[in-house]
Scaffold this active site. Structure first.
Site, short mmCIF file in Angstrom:
data_model
loop_
_atom_site.label_atom_id
_atom_site.label_comp_id
_atom_site.label_asym_id
_atom_site.label_seq_id
_atom_site.Cartn_x
_atom_site.Cartn_y
_atom_site.Cartn_z
N ASP A 151 0.96 -1.36 0.12
CA ASP A 151 0.00 -0.01 0.06
C ASP A 151 0.88 1.36 -0.09
O ASP A 151 2.10 1.27 0.43
CB ASP A 151 -0.79 -0.02 1.17
CG ASP A 151 -1.79 -1.20 1.35
OD1 ASP A 151 -2.11 -1.61 0.13
OD2 ASP A 151 -2.36 -1.49 2.53
N LYS A 152 0.36 2.32 -0.42
CA LYS A 152 1.07 3.50 -0.52
C LYS A 152 1.73 4.02 0.74
O LYS A 152 2.83 4.27 0.90
CB LYS A 152 0.17 4.56 -1.01
CG LYS A 152 0.78 5.96 -1.11
CD LYS A 152 0.08 6.93 -1.85
CE LYS A 152 0.69 8.45 -1.93
NZ LYS A 152 -0.33 9.58 -2.54
#
Length: 323
Positions: A151-152
């Site tokens: 995830d970012k």
């Protein structure tokens, strides 16, 4: 252009239209040039990521946020600062910083190199770092092939395949769950060691990705949780993935009553109430600390470990002091 707009959810009527068109309508009709300039200045977030593509087609229920000021790129979003842990003709392993998407949104795949430099992904940074290390143009080396992602806001170890063989063989290892993947995370409360297994679905019934009790529905996900350290009011956990479903750790911990500190998505209980995160986490407190697999060509056992980065270490130290 000075513009203010409360966060909003894309309506069914707006779905399929470009970000520029929807923003222009919501803002009351400024010029197209003004809207495009606002988007290019990194002032718009679509979902959980800043979007600088004015032609991005929006989907129903996506959440759009307009910032008062431009969001700067993370300082680490530069190929010269990317840490490459392993590089050969088949595989590259890098240390992903928080705040950078692993791969590009499908709507942005046709971006030029110049435009990618304004908003790079980890894939871009890795390709540029390899090119520099080899003394070649990024267009003259094999493209990277995605085998997993983070995830970012998650930091940690990420691998890319650099050959067809590696893409196939690593993909097989991920599907067979033989890849070693361990994460460190901080959750509120006193959580005990356990193995969590559930079937994950895109919508568990309240609009959130999560677990279902319906038989023969969803994808089975298993997370092995152990306790690393007890902190005042919190627990530092180690989570080993047996499967690698989307947001698996975040979902499993949240549904266990201990959402990851700093999580802004998986905060809702089944009864509709929301967890109140008072931890002061600097971002999502999730870090991919360990990665290991069999080299797709040589068969050698490869393994890497990466300690928590400074922002999370500082966060843990503060919690140790009871603050």
């Amino acid at each position: 252009m000075s513009a203010t707009l409360p966060p909003f959810t894309v309506s069914p009527q707006e779905a399929g239209h470009t970000l520029a068109k929807v923003l222009r309508s919501r803002l009351g009709g400024p010029s197209w040039g003004e809207v495009r300039k606002l988007i290019a200045a990194r002032r718009v977030k679509v979902g959980d990521a800043v979007c600088s593509d004015d032609a991005r087609r929006l989907k129903e229920d996506e959440v759009i946020v307009l910032f008062d000021h431009p969001k700067p790129l993370p300082r680490v979003a530069h190929p010269d600062r990317l840490v490459v842990r392993h590089l050969d003709d088949h595989v590259v392993v890098v240390e992903k910083p928080a705040g950078v998407n692993t791969v590009r949104h499908p709507a942005e795949l046709e971006w030029s190199e110049q435009r990618r430099e304004l908003d790079p992904t980890l894939e871009d940074l890795t390709q540029w770092a390899i090119a520099k290390q080899l003394g070649r143009s990024s267009n003259d080396i094999p493209r990277l092939r995605i085998v997993h992602r983070l995830d970012k806001e998650t930091s940690g170890l990420v691998s890319f395949a650099r050959s067809v063989l590696a893409e196939r063989e690593l993909g097989l290892q991920f599907r067979k769950h033989t890849v070693v993947r361990r994460y460190l995370t901080v959750v509120p409360g006193v959580m005990t060691a356990r193995t969590i297994t559930s079937s994950l679905v895109p919508d568990r019934g309240d609009g959130r990705r999560g677990s279902t009790s319906m038989p023969d529905v969803g994808k089975v996900a298993t997370t092995h949780v152990t306790v690393e350290e007890r902190l005042p009011g919190y627990t530092l956990l180690s989570c080993r993935l047996e499967t690698g479903r989307t947001h698996q750790i975040r979902i499993h911990l949240s549904e266990s009553g201990h959402p990851v500190c700093g999580d802004k998505v998986y905060t809702k209980r089944r009864d509709g109430s929301v967890f109140d995160d008072t931890s002061g986490a600097p971002r999502l407190a999730l870090h991919a600390t360990e990665l290991g697999f069999t080299h797709p060509a040589s068969g050698a056992t490869l393994h890497w470990a990466m300690p928590m980065p400074a922002d999370l270490m500082k966060f843990v130290e503060r919690l140790r002091g009871g603050k």
